[in-house]
Design an enzyme around this catalytic site. Structure first.
Site, short mmCIF file in Angstrom:
data_model
loop_
_atom_site.label_atom_id
_atom_site.label_comp_id
_atom_site.label_asym_id
_atom_site.label_seq_id
_atom_site.Cartn_x
_atom_site.Cartn_y
_atom_site.Cartn_z
CG HIS A 126 -2.08 0.91 1.17
ND1 HIS A 126 -2.27 1.92 2.08
CD2 HIS A 126 -3.13 0.98 0.30
CE1 HIS A 126 -3.38 2.57 1.79
NE2 HIS A 126 -3.92 2.03 0.71
CE LYS A 128 -1.34 4.65 -1.94
NZ LYS A 128 -2.01 4.11 -0.75
CG ASP A 133 18.28 11.79 -10.87
OD1 ASP A 133 18.22 10.66 -11.40
OD2 ASP A 133 18.18 12.84 -11.51
CG HIS A 302 -7.56 8.14 -0.61
ND1 HIS A 302 -6.24 8.02 -1.01
CD2 HIS A 302 -8.05 6.88 -0.59
CE1 HIS A 302 -5.96 6.76 -1.23
NE2 HIS A 302 -7.04 6.03 -0.97
CE LYS A 304 -4.22 6.79 2.59
NZ LYS A 304 -5.66 6.68 2.64
CG ASP A 309 1.30 20.28 21.02
OD1 ASP A 309 0.06 20.39 21.10
OD2 ASP A 309 2.00 19.76 21.92
#
Length: 414
Positions: A126, A128, A133, A302, A304, A309
């Site tokens: 899952h 991404k 380089d 979608h 996350k 603080d």
């Protein structure tokens, strides 16, 4: 911490893994992410490393395809890994054009459908990740698919990624190469205990953490919980699939009860009714402790991300649900930087004010006695289902390297 005299109380188990002198930049939705990622791919001179859960043959996937073919043709090493469940199939023309020019295209744990149904839904890749380089990296929740663009319509996803430059990139690249060289899980990778030499790119401290099914099963959740425990003023969590364990919920409630403002942004227009129902089953438990809950209603959420603080923040692929916290392979970047945290918080504030509805405790029916008796049972069944699934006869995930068409020249040196 950058830009303030307040020293964030770091967790001992990860303090040596934080890297200083990084530049970090928030990317919101596909419009910002694809513009930055595709420009970086177009500039690549030596190496492109990609991991993604979803790659579709839509306008986004085809543009990525074009850029990767061009990069390979100018001599850039191109490595792509997609998940066999999230990216269920490609045309021979799509794959052939990539592999013929030397792109190494891998599919993590591919399986044939059974009566048209995709099986093996657990322990998915899952993550991404995109590394260019060895100098620039992208981590987040955005896949290479057109449903992350506003013009996709009502089903377009609201999401986030982070662009990083500096010593943290060496950690991300090291892991990506280790995953390529192994079974794709990267579980054998050892986090470097010293940062690689790199020029100063910015003033942010950054930490790259993984969740796998080996030694790092709880790494991302633990970092979240340490931040909640250390919170003095505010915790803002925006997460698409919210159904953590009792320990996580207990710490959120405790934070609210000791005077910390705790805000939670969840899906209001869910792409998964089951996930939405699970999250809503927790509302009363959180609201009665003083947690403020808002549902995003503009389109499917979608994201996350989280901010604590105005110092600590995170962007990544990991939801706070049983699949992400117990089974899937995930990656997050954690940041200690006042400017970045403030910017992310401002974006979430605007999202909340313009596109969210508050969950009113008065609008939630009081739990009857049978709810109080059955809800803990239902909670444990849902929360521990991934663990029970893990007890089923296990299979070793495999990575399939797609071969060039017969008789094709790959363009690679002999």
């Amino acid at each position: 911490m950058s830009g303030s005299g307040y020293k964030w109380p770091a967790a001992r188990h990860t303090e040596s893994l934080w890297r200083t002198r990084n530049r970090v930049h928030l990317l919101e939705n596909g419009e910002e992410f694809f513009a930055s990622a595709f420009a970086a791919i177009a500039r690549a001179q030596h190496e492109i490393l990609i991991e993604t859960f979803i790659l579709f043959e839509d306008k986004v996937g085809l543009e990525l395809h074009r850029l990767l073919v061009e990069a390979a043709q100018r001599g850039v090493r191109v490595e792509v890994t997609v998940d066999g469940y999230g990216s269920p199939g490609f045309s021979p023309e799509f794959l052939g054009a990539l592999t013929t020019v030397g792109v190494h295209f891998r599919v993590f744990d591919p399986h044939h459908r059974l009566f048209g149904v995709r099986l093996h839904v657990f322990r998915r890749l899952h993550r991404k990740l995109l590394v260019i380089d060895g100098e620039l990296a992208f981590v987040g929740g955005i896949n290479f698919s057109a449903d992350h663009l506003a013009d996709f319509g009502p089903g377009a996803k609201q999401d986030y990624a982070i662009e990083v430059e500096g010593p943290i990139v060496a950690d991300i690249r090291s892991f990506a190469l280790a995953a390529i060289a192994s079974d794709g899980t990267g579980e054998s990778w050892q986090h470097p205990w010293q940062a690689a030499e790199a020029s100063r790119a910015g003033g942010a401290d950054a930490l790259f953490l993984l969740r796998d099914n080996g030694r790092r099963q709880n790494a991302i959740e633990r970092e979240y919980r340490d931040a909640i425990l250390a919170a003095r003023r505010e915790v803002v969590i925006a997460n698409a699939y919210f159904f953590p364990g009792y320990g996580f919920l207990h710490e959120l409630r405790d934070a609210a009860r000791r005077g910390v403002t705790v805000r939670l942004i969840c899906q209001g227009e869910p792409d998964s009714q089951l996930a939405s129902s699970a999250a809503r089953s927790l509302y009363w438990h959180l609201l009665e402790a003083g947690v403020r809950i808002h549902e995003y209603c503009e389109r499917p959420f979608h994201g996350k991300v989280a901010v604590v603080d105005d110092v600590w923040s995170t962007v990544g692929s990991s939801n706070l649900d049983p699949l992400s916290l117990s089974l899937n392979l995930e990656a997050n970047v954690f940041v200690r930087d006042a400017a970045f945290a403030r910017h992310l918080r401002e974006r979430l504030d605007e999202l909340q004010q313009r596109h969210c509805r508050p969950v009113d405790p008065a609008g939630i029916p009081r739990r009857r006695l049978w709810h109080k008796l059955t809800q803990p049972v239902v909670f444990h069944c849902v929360r521990h289902f991934p663990d029970w699934a893990g007890l089923l006869p296990a299979h070793t995930p495999k990575v399939a390297l797609v071969q060039p068409p017969a008789g094709a020249s790959t363009g690679e040196p002999p």
